[in-house]
Structures are given as structure tokens and as C-alpha cells.
Design a protein around this motif. Structure first.
Motif, PDB file in Angstrom:
ATOM      1  N   ILE A 145       0.858  -1.177   0.000  1.00 56.55           N
ATOM      2  CA  ILE A 145       0.000   0.000   0.000  1.00 56.55           C
ATOM      3  C   ILE A 145       0.896   1.229   0.000  1.00 56.55           C
ATOM      4  O   ILE A 145       1.775   1.360   0.851  1.00 56.55           O
ATOM      5  N   GLN A 146       0.670   2.102  -0.989  1.00 60.63           N
ATOM      6  CA  GLN A 146       1.441   3.342  -1.102  1.00 60.63           C
ATOM      7  C   GLN A 146       0.487   4.491  -1.341  1.00 60.63           C
ATOM      8  O   GLN A 146      -0.541   4.333  -2.005  1.00 60.63           O
ATOM      9  N   SER A 147       0.882   5.647  -0.845  1.00 64.63           N
ATOM     10  CA  SER A 147       0.109   6.848  -1.108  1.00 64.63           C
ATOM     11  C   SER A 147       0.118   7.136  -2.603  1.00 64.63           C
ATOM     12  O   SER A 147       1.138   6.945  -3.274  1.00 64.63           O
ATOM     13  N   LYS A 148      -0.997   7.612  -3.127  1.00 65.14           N
ATOM     14  CA  LYS A 148      -1.042   8.005  -4.535  1.00 65.14           C
ATOM     15  C   LYS A 148      -0.111   9.189  -4.776  1.00 65.14           C
ATOM     16  O   LYS A 148       0.317   9.429  -5.900  1.00 65.14           O
ATOM     17  N   GLU A 149       0.228   9.921  -3.718  1.00 66.50           N
ATOM     18  CA  GLU A 149       1.133  11.064  -3.814  1.00 66.50           C
ATOM     19  C   GLU A 149       2.605  10.644  -3.810  1.00 66.50           C
ATOM     20  O   GLU A 149       3.476  11.457  -4.078  1.00 66.50           O
ATOM     21  N   GLN A 150       2.872   9.394  -3.486  1.00 64.41           N
ATOM     22  CA  GLN A 150       4.252   8.887  -3.440  1.00 64.41           C
ATOM     23  C   GLN A 150       4.845   8.949  -4.844  1.00 64.41           C
ATOM     24  O   GLN A 150       4.351   8.282  -5.746  1.00 64.41           O
ATOM     25  N   PRO A 151       5.904   9.738  -5.042  1.00 65.35           N
ATOM     26  CA  PRO A 151       6.437   9.890  -6.396  1.00 65.35           C
ATOM     27  C   PRO A 151       7.170   8.655  -6.935  1.00 65.35           C
ATOM     28  O   PRO A 151       7.192   8.432  -8.130  1.00 65.35           O
ATOM     29  N   ILE A 152       7.763   7.852  -6.078  1.00 63.19           N
ATOM     30  CA  ILE A 152       8.542   6.705  -6.546  1.00 63.19           C
ATOM     31  C   ILE A 152       7.817   5.424  -6.139  1.00 63.19           C
ATOM     32  O   ILE A 152       7.796   5.043  -4.986  1.00 63.19           O
ATOM     33  N   LYS A 153       7.229   4.757  -7.120  1.00 64.58           N
ATOM     34  CA  LYS A 153       6.422   3.573  -6.874  1.00 64.58           C
ATOM     35  C   LYS A 153       7.274   2.311  -6.769  1.00 64.58           C
ATOM     36  O   LYS A 153       8.391   2.255  -7.274  1.00 64.58           O
ATOM     37  N   LEU A 154       6.705   1.297  -6.148  1.00 65.69           N
ATOM     38  CA  LEU A 154       7.378   0.009  -5.991  1.00 65.69           C
ATOM     39  C   LEU A 154       7.357  -0.816  -7.271  1.00 65.69           C
ATOM     40  O   LEU A 154       8.281  -1.561  -7.544  1.00 65.69           O
ATOM     41  N   GLY A 155       6.301  -0.726  -8.019  1.00 64.68           N
ATOM     42  CA  GLY A 155       6.148  -1.557  -9.199  1.00 64.68           C
ATOM     43  C   GLY A 155       6.499  -0.800 -10.468  1.00 64.68           C
ATOM     44  O   GLY A 155       6.964   0.329 -10.444  1.00 64.68           O
ATOM     45  N   THR A 156       6.235  -1.445 -11.567  1.00 65.58           N
ATOM     46  CA  THR A 156       6.569  -0.849 -12.869  1.00 65.58           C
ATOM     47  C   THR A 156       5.355  -0.328 -13.587  1.00 65.58           C
ATOM     48  O   THR A 156       5.473   0.177 -14.692  1.00 65.58           O
ATOM     49  N   ARG A 157       4.194  -0.404 -12.987  1.00 62.02           N
ATOM     50  CA  ARG A 157       2.965   0.065 -13.616  1.00 62.02           C
ATOM     51  C   ARG A 157       3.018   1.587 -13.768  1.00 62.02           C
ATOM     52  O   ARG A 157       3.460   2.295 -12.886  1.00 62.02           O
ATOM     53  N   ASN A 158       2.562   2.079 -14.896  1.00 59.42           N
ATOM     54  CA  ASN A 158       2.448   3.522 -15.061  1.00 59.42           C
ATOM     55  C   ASN A 158       1.275   4.012 -14.235  1.00 59.42           C
ATOM     56  O   ASN A 158       0.167   3.564 -14.416  1.00 59.42           O
ATOM     57  N   GLN A 159       1.543   4.901 -13.353  1.00 59.94           N
ATOM     58  CA  GLN A 159       0.498   5.414 -12.458  1.00 59.94           C
ATOM     59  C   GLN A 159      -0.129   6.663 -13.019  1.00 59.94           C
ATOM     60  O   GLN A 159       0.445   7.480 -13.586  1.00 59.94           O
TER      61      GLN A 159
END
Length: 159
Positions: A145-159
Motif C-alpha cells: 500500500i502506497q500513497s497516490k502522492e508517493q512519487p517513486i512507486k514500488l512496481g513498474t505500472r504507469n500510475q
């Protein structure tokens, strides 16, 4: 199963830990998968009500961590990891570039991004505020679970 005695004191201490959590950030600080477990002994394993209270506490700790990191000038990743089979492994993570390894940003290629959450705690995670992914492992499902505001995501999906 042995009765859980001292529940009131236990949860008072749990929320005290969440509400007083502080990072005391210094410009030279770095984090190498720093994490905090709130149910270290796994007391939520056999009781859904207790498990849910720990998940609420992890979300509150995560929000507090995001607030504490607002002025931090280095790039960072934060996330909550919830293990469906073992609540003792649930934790809030912070990760930055660090001298131990060149593993920043942390990417998990196999993450599934369908927002699927178990019925038992889906009402505790606001999908308007958080991105939810999961990973099926040999030990069960892990939810990230990550904040939508988190600039660096864990996965490779384009957010």
C-alpha cells in the motif's frame, strides 16, 4: 487459545507508539529498508478485531511517516506491507539511496495492480488515497500500500 489479557493497556501502548513516532531527520540520513512492525508478536493472527486494529495503526503510522518526511530532501520510497498469513510481518517501510547497496529505487516486478484487498480489511484502506498492489508468494499474499502522492512507486505500472 489463551485469553488475551491486558488488551486495553496493549492498545493504549500501540497507539502511543504510533502517535509519538519520530524520525529526527538529519540531512545525512539514509534508510535501507527501515521498517517498523506494530504487531511484532503476531497477536492479531487469531482475532480479526485485533488484526484490524493493527492494520488501522499501520495506516496511521504510514500517514505520520509521510508527514515527517515532507521536509526530507533526498528521494525516498515509503509503503505499508501487509502479509495476509502472518500479521507479525506487517510493517511500514522507508527506503532511500544508501551506501549499503545500489538498490534504490526498490522495484518489485511481479506486483499485481488490481486494487484487490481481502474482504476482512478492505474498508480500512481508502482507495482514493492509496494505491494497492499484491504479490502472490509461496507463503501467501503480500499487500503493498502506497500513497497516490508517493512519487517513486514500488512496481513498474504507469500510475
Amino acid at each position: 487459545m489463551k485469553k488475551f489479557r491486558g488488551k486495553k493497556r496493549y492498545f493504549r501502548n500501540l497507539w502511543e507508539e504510533v502517535n509519538t513516532f519520530d524520525l529526527q531527520l538529519d540531512p545525512d540520513d539514509w534508510f535501507d529498508f527501515f521498517h517498523t512492525h506494530l504487531d511484532f508478536w503476531g497477536v492479531g493472527k487469531n482475532n480479526l478485531k485485533i488484526r484490524r486494529e493493527h492494520i488501522k495503526a499501520h495506516v496511521a503510522l504510514y500517514n505520520r511517516t509521510l508527514k515527517l518526511l515532507e521536509g526530507f530532501e533526498k528521494p525516498y520510497q515509503t509503503w505499508i506491507c501487509i502479509y495476509e498469513q502472518d500479521p507479525a510481518l506487517d510493517a511500514v517501510y522507508i527506503h532511500t539511496p544508501n551506501p549499503n547497496d545500489h538498490n534504490f529505487p526498490h522495484k518489485i516486478e511481479a506486483l499485481e495492480w488490481n486494487g484487490k484487498l481481502p474482504h476482512t480489511f478492505k474498508d480500512l484502506i481508502d482507495l482514493q488515497q492509496f494505491d494497492v498492489s499484491y504479490l502472490q508468494t509461496e507463503y501467501g499474499e503480500e499487500f503493498y500500500i502506497q500513497s497516490k502522492e508517493q512519487p517513486i512507486k514500488l512496481g513498474t505500472r504507469n500510475q
